[in-house]
Write an enzyme that holds these catalytic residues in place. Structure first.
Site, PDB file in Angstrom:
ATOM      1  N   ASP A  51      38.336  39.239  44.852  1.00 13.93           N
ATOM      2  CA  ASP A  51      39.426  39.545  43.933  1.00 13.93           C
ATOM      3  C   ASP A  51      38.817  39.650  42.536  1.00 13.93           C
ATOM      4  O   ASP A  51      38.327  38.656  41.986  1.00 13.93           O
ATOM      5  CB  ASP A  51      40.467  38.427  44.008  1.00 13.93           C
ATOM      6  CG  ASP A  51      41.645  38.653  43.074  1.00 13.93           C
ATOM      7  OD1 ASP A  51      41.442  39.050  41.909  1.00 13.93           O
ATOM      8  OD2 ASP A  51      42.772  38.406  43.517  1.00 13.93           O
ATOM      9  N   GLY A  52      38.822  40.862  41.961  1.00 14.60           N
ATOM     10  CA  GLY A  52      38.174  41.091  40.675  1.00 14.60           C
ATOM     11  C   GLY A  52      38.740  40.248  39.548  1.00 14.60           C
ATOM     12  O   GLY A  52      38.003  39.759  38.689  1.00 14.60           O
TER      13      GLY A  52
ATOM     14  N   ASP B 154      35.919  50.839  38.092  1.00  7.68           N
ATOM     15  CA  ASP B 154      36.412  52.044  38.750  1.00  7.68           C
ATOM     16  C   ASP B 154      37.622  51.615  39.557  1.00  7.68           C
ATOM     17  O   ASP B 154      37.532  51.311  40.741  1.00  7.68           O
ATOM     18  CB  ASP B 154      35.327  52.648  39.642  1.00  7.68           C
ATOM     19  CG  ASP B 154      35.755  53.974  40.240  1.00  7.68           C
ATOM     20  OD1 ASP B 154      36.795  54.524  39.823  1.00  7.68           O
ATOM     21  OD2 ASP B 154      35.057  54.457  41.145  1.00  7.68           O
TER      22      ASP B 154
END
Length: 169
Positions: free
Chosen positions: A23-24, A41
């Site tokens: 999970d960024g 991105d």
């Protein structure tokens, strides 16, 4: 890796790569490493991705890149997503001292697509075409289909309609 070889050109085999699937939002919030560059991105800023376009997330990214690093991300089209474009630049400007629009024509999407390059100290607009060409040569980077010194300068040129869009309201 298997189906996009022309895109990644072997990057998955570079020993400097550490591939993290997570999970960024949580990863960036908890990360204690520093980075020279963060490239996001992402999908469009809606649903699960929406928090990845927030001032809080940008602040966490700024912590990870420090004074000298760069953050790059897409911010939508200044032609088709005017309010999103304006809003994201306002959020980035609240966190970073240098925020530059980068405009790339993408015919598939029917016009300009916007990215942002943000930093506390580094300004990509300060790189002239000759310096870009020299750095590519020094680093042994070749075979690029689009990017060179001239396209670097062109992508950072801001048309009048984008200047007007980014004026404070």
């Amino acid at each position: 890796e298997e189906f996009f070889g022309k895109v990644h050109q072997g990057a998955f085999h570079d020993p400097r790569l550490e591939l993290v699937i997570a999970d960024g939002l949580k990863y960036v919030a908890a990360c204690q490493q520093t980075f020279d560059l963060i490239v996001l991105d992402l999908t469009d800023p809606q649903g699960y991705a929406e928090p990845l376009y927030s001032r809080e997330f940008f602040t966490d990214c700024a912590r990870l890149i420090g004074e000298h690093g760069l953050l790059s991300l897409h911010v939508g089209s200044p032609q088709f997503h005017r309010e999103r474009f304006r809003h994201l630049f306002a959020e980035l400007n609240a966190v970073f001292r240098v925020v530059r629009p980068v405009l790339i024509p993408i015919t598939l999407y029917g016009g300009f697509w916007g990215m942002a390059c943000a930093s506390q100290l580094r300004d990509p607009k300060q790189l002239d075409a000759g310096t870009v060409e020299l750095r590519l040569q020094q680093r042994g980077i070749s075979g690029l289909n689009y990017y060179n010194g001239d396209t670097h300068q062109a992508a950072l040129a801001v048309p009048n309609f984008v200047r007007q869009l980014l004026q404070p309201v």
